[in-house]
Scaffold this active site. Structure first.
Site, PDB file in Angstrom:
ATOM      1  N   ALA A 135       0.855  -1.193   0.000  1.00 39.37           N
ATOM      2  CA  ALA A 135       0.000   0.000   0.000  1.00 39.37           C
ATOM      3  C   ALA A 135       0.884   1.233   0.000  1.00 39.37           C
ATOM      4  CB  ALA A 135      -0.917   0.014   1.224  1.00 39.37           C
ATOM      5  N   THR A 163      10.036   8.393   5.885  1.00 34.65           N
ATOM      6  CA  THR A 163      10.984   9.503   5.955  1.00 34.65           C
ATOM      7  C   THR A 163      11.163   9.981   7.393  1.00 34.65           C
ATOM      8  OG1 THR A 163      10.392  10.222   3.723  1.00 34.65           O
ATOM      9  CG2 THR A 163      11.459  11.850   5.155  1.00 34.65           C
ATOM     10  N   GLY A 346      28.245  16.497 -20.672  1.00 37.21           N
ATOM     11  CA  GLY A 346      29.008  15.402 -21.259  1.00 37.21           C
ATOM     12  C   GLY A 346      29.508  14.447 -20.199  1.00 37.21           C
ATOM     13  N   GLU A 370       4.635  10.358  -2.473  1.00 38.54           N
ATOM     14  CA  GLU A 370       3.371  11.110  -2.404  1.00 38.54           C
ATOM     15  C   GLU A 370       2.519  10.896  -3.659  1.00 38.54           C
ATOM     16  OE1 GLU A 370       3.398  14.971  -0.525  1.00 38.54           O
ATOM     17  OE2 GLU A 370       5.304  14.525   0.431  1.00 38.54           O
TER      18      GLU A 370
END
Length: 392
Positions: A135, A163, A346, A370
């Site tokens: 989920a 977090t 580069g 989110e």
């Protein structure tokens, strides 16, 4: 720019907050970016400076000790914070955003009194514990359960990629209290102190990027909570709280992406104007100019879009489609701009220690958390159809 009248912060005060934040980012954080990457940690003095500026509570109302910025102002701040290592914003992002806003919008008076002032000051780090292995972007699949026992609740389950979990003092935890039915999704939100018996935080994750922003698994084993831990005092608030908090957060993440894209553009222009190939400044090559033009176009379009989405949120015009549109476009745009930045540089753009290499890795996550880009497309499309049906 003029902010909405619902803001509790005057334009001149906000202009100073924004200027101070910009100075903090450009002078206190940008020179320390390599240190943050090397140590996988935001330095203590940078954290302390963020606290002193009020950044742990910039979106918390002033009555609870925050700066009281509305979302129109929030996105301007986010575009500045996105200019450097995203770990710095992550320190206080959940306090102001998806964790703090659950309390601001849905907490009881007692819950706000207990938690919002320490959250706003940074004394408490709040962590938003929604995601599970099955989920993520859609909370409907939650397996974490909360069972009522007398006046208490007993919580069991495991969350992933949370977090600030290793630093958290408070977890805002989403749990299923019953199967979804006609009365609602059956998802409630609980305030769980990190030191509660049965709470265990795993080792911090080793991620592709965003060094210094720590995430970890969090397990809840027979965690007993009083009735006062139920956000809003109601089982049926949780799903709406999650959806509202996530929608608001999507506009903030969109703004963060614009800030990161601006940095990638600035690094590209600076490099193109100074680096040479065969004795010619590479910025004189038309194909390099074309890449810079595409970067600039994306950044300006993203900035305009995120400002409009924030205004619509504050004015309560659109809190469904516009947040997903902003997040979808701006995070995808930031990925494209970062990719072009590496191309402009580069081979040197692929070397650790070059800012665009860090940005390239960091912005990749913005398209995932989110709500993934795919989920945003589903939200946008389904709501457009729903709107059309309602007008028939």
């Amino acid at each position: 720019m003029t902010t909405s009248s619902v803001s509790s912060v005057d334009d001149d005060v906000f202009a100073e907050i924004l200027a101070q934040t910009r100075r903090f980012v450009r002078t206190a954080v940008v020179p320390r970016e390599q240190e943050i990457l090397d140590t996988d940690q935001v330095p203590d003095d940078v954290r302390a400076a963020a606290k002193d500026l009020g950044l742990f509570g910039y979106a918390i109302p002033q009555e609870w000790g925050g700066l009281g910025l509305n979302l129109v102002q929030d996105v301007e701040l986010a575009m500045e914070l996105g200019y450097t290592c995203l770990a710095v914003r992550s320190m206080f992002g959940t306090n102001n955003g998806i964790a703090g806003q659950v309390l601001v919008g849905f907490g009881t008076d007692e819950q706000r009194e207990r938690w919002l002032a320490p959250i706003a000051s940074g004394a408490v780090v709040a962590s938003f514990a929604l995601t599970e292995s099955g989920a993520g972007s859609n909370p409907a699949g939650l397996r974490t359960k909360a069972v009522r026992e007398g006046d208490d609740w007993v919580l069991d389950g495991q969350k992933r990629f949370i977090t600030n979990a290793p630093l958290a003092d408070l977890f805002v935890v989403f749990a299923r209290t019953r199967p979804a039915d006609a009365d609602g999704a059956g998802i409630a939100v609980f305030l769980v102190p990190a030191d509660a018996a049965g709470v265990e935080v795993g080792a911090k994750d080793a991620k592709m990027g965003q060094e210094g922003a720590w995430t970890a698994d969090v397990s809840f084993s027979q965690v007993r909570l009083p009735a006062a831990a139920l956000v809003g005092g109601s089982e049926d608030i949780g799903y709406r709280a999650a959806m509202t908090s996530l929608a608001r957060g999507r506009i903030h993440i969109a703004a963060l992406a614009v800030g990161a894209a601006q940095r990638a553009l600035d690094e590209s222009v600076s490099y193109a104007a100074t680096a040479t190939q065969g004795g010619t400044v590479i910025g004189d090559f038309q194909l390099v100019q074309a890449m810079l033009a595409d970067q600039q176009t994306g950044v300006l379009a993203g900035r305009a879009l995120v400002r409009d989405a924030a205004r619509q949120w504050v004015d309560n015009e659109d809190r469904r489609i516009a947040p997903s549109v902003a997040k979808l476009f701006c995070t995808e745009m930031a990925g494209n701009v970062a990719d072009l930045a590496v191309q402009v540089h580069g081979g040197s753009g692929y070397i650790r220690g070059v800012p665009v290499e860090r940005i390239y890795r960091e912005v990749r996550l913005l398209r995932l958390y989110e709500g993934t880009s795919e989920i945003q497309r589903l939200i946008i499309g389904s709501n457009l159809v729903k709107r059309a049906k309602s007008q028939r």
